[in-house]
Design an enzyme around this catalytic site. Structure first.
Site, PDB file in Angstrom:
ATOM      1  N   GLY A 151      -6.933  -0.061 -13.123  1.00  0.00           N
ATOM      2  CA  GLY A 151      -6.609  -0.807 -11.900  1.00  0.00           C
ATOM      3  C   GLY A 151      -7.780  -1.427 -11.174  1.00  0.00           C
ATOM      4  O   GLY A 151      -7.835  -1.392  -9.946  1.00  0.00           O
ATOM      5  N   SER A 161     -12.191  -3.862  -5.519  1.00  0.00           N
ATOM      6  CA  SER A 161     -11.174  -2.854  -5.861  1.00  0.00           C
ATOM      7  C   SER A 161     -11.720  -1.446  -5.642  1.00  0.00           C
ATOM      8  O   SER A 161     -12.877  -1.150  -5.990  1.00  0.00           O
ATOM      9  CB  SER A 161     -10.773  -2.987  -7.337  1.00  0.00           C
ATOM     10  OG  SER A 161     -10.138  -4.214  -7.579  1.00  0.00           O
ATOM     11  N   TYR A 213       4.804  -1.652   5.916  1.00  0.00           N
ATOM     12  CA  TYR A 213       4.446  -0.973   4.674  1.00  0.00           C
ATOM     13  C   TYR A 213       5.709  -0.582   3.897  1.00  0.00           C
ATOM     14  O   TYR A 213       5.716  -0.538   2.672  1.00  0.00           O
ATOM     15  CB  TYR A 213       3.565   0.245   4.981  1.00  0.00           C
ATOM     16  CG  TYR A 213       2.538   0.512   3.903  1.00  0.00           C
ATOM     17  CD1 TYR A 213       1.423  -0.301   3.774  1.00  0.00           C
ATOM     18  CD2 TYR A 213       2.698   1.566   3.026  1.00  0.00           C
ATOM     19  CE1 TYR A 213       0.499  -0.061   2.780  1.00  0.00           C
ATOM     20  CE2 TYR A 213       1.774   1.810   2.037  1.00  0.00           C
ATOM     21  CZ  TYR A 213       0.676   0.994   1.916  1.00  0.00           C
ATOM     22  OH  TYR A 213      -0.234   1.228   0.927  1.00  0.00           O
ATOM     23  N   LYS A 248       4.233   5.878  -1.863  1.00  0.00           N
ATOM     24  CA  LYS A 248       3.050   6.740  -1.694  1.00  0.00           C
ATOM     25  C   LYS A 248       3.469   8.202  -1.474  1.00  0.00           C
ATOM     26  O   LYS A 248       2.794   9.128  -1.937  1.00  0.00           O
ATOM     27  CB  LYS A 248       2.184   6.251  -0.529  1.00  0.00           C
ATOM     28  CG  LYS A 248       1.466   4.923  -0.808  1.00  0.00           C
ATOM     29  CD  LYS A 248       0.605   4.973  -2.061  1.00  0.00           C
ATOM     30  CE  LYS A 248      -0.311   3.777  -2.199  1.00  0.00           C
ATOM     31  NZ  LYS A 248      -0.930   3.706  -3.527  1.00  0.00           N
ATOM     32  N   ARG A 250     -10.509  -3.780   2.752  1.00  0.00           N
ATOM     33  CA  ARG A 250     -10.161  -5.169   2.406  1.00  0.00           C
ATOM     34  C   ARG A 250     -10.208  -5.404   0.899  1.00  0.00           C
ATOM     35  O   ARG A 250     -11.266  -5.686   0.347  1.00  0.00           O
ATOM     36  CB  ARG A 250     -11.150  -6.126   3.082  1.00  0.00           C
ATOM     37  CG  ARG A 250     -11.085  -6.118   4.592  1.00  0.00           C
ATOM     38  CD  ARG A 250     -12.023  -7.194   5.112  1.00  0.00           C
ATOM     39  NE  ARG A 250     -12.389  -6.983   6.501  1.00  0.00           N
ATOM     40  CZ  ARG A 250     -11.646  -7.380   7.523  1.00  0.00           C
ATOM     41  NH1 ARG A 250     -10.517  -8.004   7.320  1.00  0.00           N
ATOM     42  NH2 ARG A 250     -12.058  -7.160   8.762  1.00  0.00           N
TER      43      ARG A 250
HETATM   44  P1  NAD Z   1      -6.628  -3.917  -5.907  1.00  0.00           P
HETATM   45  O1  NAD Z   1      -5.678  -5.071  -5.792  1.00  0.00           O
HETATM   46  O2  NAD Z   1      -8.046  -4.211  -6.117  1.00  0.00           O
HETATM   47  O3  NAD Z   1      -6.139  -2.896  -7.007  1.00  0.00           O
HETATM   48  C1  NAD Z   1      -4.770  -2.715  -7.332  1.00  0.00           C
HETATM   49  C2  NAD Z   1      -4.699  -2.765  -8.832  1.00  0.00           C
HETATM   50  O4  NAD Z   1      -3.374  -2.435  -9.291  1.00  0.00           O
HETATM   51  C3  NAD Z   1      -5.012  -4.162  -9.409  1.00  0.00           C
HETATM   52  O5  NAD Z   1      -6.077  -4.056 -10.314  1.00  0.00           O
HETATM   53  C4  NAD Z   1      -3.737  -4.546 -10.114  1.00  0.00           C
HETATM   54  O6  NAD Z   1      -3.958  -5.341 -11.271  1.00  0.00           O
HETATM   55  C5  NAD Z   1      -3.208  -3.164 -10.481  1.00  0.00           C
HETATM   56  N1  NAD Z   1      -1.814  -3.178 -10.897  1.00  0.00           N
HETATM   57  C6  NAD Z   1      -0.715  -3.566 -10.193  1.00  0.00           C
HETATM   58  N2  NAD Z   1       0.392  -3.460 -10.965  1.00  0.00           N
HETATM   59  C7  NAD Z   1      -0.028  -2.974 -12.173  1.00  0.00           C
HETATM   60  C8  NAD Z   1       0.621  -2.650 -13.383  1.00  0.00           C
HETATM   61  N3  NAD Z   1       1.958  -2.816 -13.537  1.00  0.00           N
HETATM   62  N4  NAD Z   1      -0.115  -2.185 -14.420  1.00  0.00           N
HETATM   63  C9  NAD Z   1      -1.450  -2.037 -14.310  1.00  0.00           C
HETATM   64  N5  NAD Z   1      -2.129  -2.324 -13.185  1.00  0.00           N
HETATM   65  C10 NAD Z   1      -1.420  -2.803 -12.141  1.00  0.00           C
HETATM   66  O7  NAD Z   1      -6.405  -3.114  -4.531  1.00  0.00           O
HETATM   67  P2  NAD Z   1      -6.901  -1.658  -4.086  1.00  0.00           P
HETATM   68  O8  NAD Z   1      -6.736  -1.664  -2.600  1.00  0.00           O
HETATM   69  O9  NAD Z   1      -8.213  -1.340  -4.684  1.00  0.00           O
HETATM   70  O10 NAD Z   1      -5.760  -0.718  -4.669  1.00  0.00           O
HETATM   71  C11 NAD Z   1      -6.043   0.407  -5.467  1.00  0.00           C
HETATM   72  C12 NAD Z   1      -5.264   1.605  -4.969  1.00  0.00           C
HETATM   73  O11 NAD Z   1      -5.757   1.983  -3.681  1.00  0.00           O
HETATM   74  C13 NAD Z   1      -3.766   1.346  -4.788  1.00  0.00           C
HETATM   75  O12 NAD Z   1      -3.045   2.494  -5.185  1.00  0.00           O
HETATM   76  C14 NAD Z   1      -3.648   1.170  -3.292  1.00  0.00           C
HETATM   77  O13 NAD Z   1      -2.354   1.416  -2.785  1.00  0.00           O
HETATM   78  C15 NAD Z   1      -4.653   2.220  -2.835  1.00  0.00           C
HETATM   79  N6  NAD Z   1      -5.063   2.142  -1.431  1.00  0.00           N
HETATM   80  C16 NAD Z   1      -5.607   1.014  -0.936  1.00  0.00           C
HETATM   81  C17 NAD Z   1      -5.949   0.954   0.412  1.00  0.00           C
HETATM   82  C18 NAD Z   1      -6.514  -0.309   0.999  1.00  0.00           C
HETATM   83  O14 NAD Z   1      -6.500  -0.456   2.218  1.00  0.00           O
HETATM   84  N7  NAD Z   1      -7.026  -1.214   0.203  1.00  0.00           N
HETATM   85  C19 NAD Z   1      -5.777   2.079   1.241  1.00  0.00           C
HETATM   86  C20 NAD Z   1      -5.223   3.230   0.686  1.00  0.00           C
HETATM   87  C21 NAD Z   1      -4.870   3.259  -0.650  1.00  0.00           C
END
Ligand code: NAD
Length: 260
Positions: A16, A22, A158, A165, A195
């Site tokens: 991911g 990311s 959300y 989650k 972000r």
């Molecule tokens: P990001 O967009 O960089 O990463 C999300 C990733 O999920 C992407 O690489 C995307 O290609 C991948 N993805 C989505 N559907 C997919 C699938 N079917 N198969 C394989 N990969 C898939 O964003 P991020 O914020 O780094 O998200 C990573 C994790 O962190 C997520 O679980 C997100 O919910 C969690 N998170 C983010 C935040 C925030 O504020 N950014 C806060 C808490 C938790």
């Protein structure tokens, strides 16, 4: 005090990473710095170039396309892990998705299709990845994922992702129980707002981010690097004895109501 973690000889799969913002990449940077060998999976060929650029300077890294909801691609991905590494010490699930339509209106109006998509991509894929990884794991191996506080409290817009989650956090506990006898650990990191591409797709995220910075105990948001450091703790031997947990790295945002 500085603690240095040596992961040389250890292997990791990070699922991911879309770009340098990311959270998966922030975690991978800590693992690479500690000397681990790291493989990456990404969804869709459009992300290949970005990941090739990011990993170019790191010896021994490899990347493979795999949609985490596609059984054949998951089978091929873990076959590759087996070929490259022989076994797996660390698995990072950093994947989430909900259709925009599910995050614009009322939670009450969530369609079954959007519900299924959000919960399958954001929660079930952790279970699937853990099952595919199982033959490659051994005592001391560690699995982590990324969650968010909207599982516990209502965060406007959300919506179904909050439910996804909550499912991810519960799945973490059930997986930890299944893997418990072999002392394979499963935990999830609850990160404050950061972000990233996924965050930007949440309607009103800018306001949420600014409010987070104002209300957190630290008066700022936590950083991706801080997520990476907690991940390093949980994935390495520093975290032995910790399993089934949701651990917060949010600069003290979730403990506050509203600051004076
Ligand atoms: P990001 O967009 O960089 O990463 C999300 C990733 O999920 C992407 O690489 C995307 O290609 C991948 N993805 C989505 N559907 C997919 C699938 N079917 N198969 C394989 N990969 C898939 O964003 P991020 O914020 O780094 O998200 C990573 C994790 O962190 C997520 O679980 C997100 O919910 C969690 N998170 C983010 C935040 C925030 O504020 N950014 C806060 C808490 C938790």
């Amino acid at each position: 005090m500085s603690v240095s973690v040596d992961l040389s000889g250890k292997t990791a799969l990070v699922m991911g990473v879309a770009n340098s913002r990311s959270l998966g990449w922030a975690i991978a940077e800590q693992l690479l710095k500690a000397g681990a060998k790291v493989g990456f999976s990404y969804q869709g060929e459009r992300l290949r170039g970005e990941l090739e650029k990011l990993t170019a300077g790191y010896e021994g890294t490899w990347i493979q396309q795999a949609d985490a909801t596609n059984e054949e691609e998951m089978t091929a991905l873990f076959a590759r892990v087996g070929q490259e590494f022989g076994q797996l010490d660390m698995l990072v699930h950093s994947i989430a998705f909900a259709p925009r339509t599910a995050m614009e209106g009322r939670f009450l109006d969530t369609t079954p299709e959007d519900w299924n998509t959000a919960l399958t991509v954001s929660a079930y894929t952790l279970v699937s990845a853990a099952r595919h990884a199982e033959p490659l794991l051994s005592p001391g191996s560690s699995i982590i994922s990324l969650t968010y506080h909207a599982s516990q409290q209502v965060v406007p817009k959300y919506n179904v992702m909050g439910v996804a989650k909550a499912a991810l956090e519960a799945a973490t506990r059930y997986l930890a129980a299944d893997f418990g006898e072999r002392e394979i650990r499963v935990n999830t990191i609850s990160a404050g707002p950061m972000r990233t591409i996924a965050a930007r797709s949440i309607p009103g995220f800018g306001g949420l981010y600014d409010k987070g910075a104002r209300n957190a105990a630290f008066g700022r948001n936590a950083t991706p690097e801080e997520v990476g450091k907690l991940a390093l703790f949980l994935l390495s031997d520093l975290g032995t004895g910790v399993t089934g947990q949701t651990m917060y790295v949010d600069a003290g945002l979730s403990i506050m109501t509203v600051k004076e």
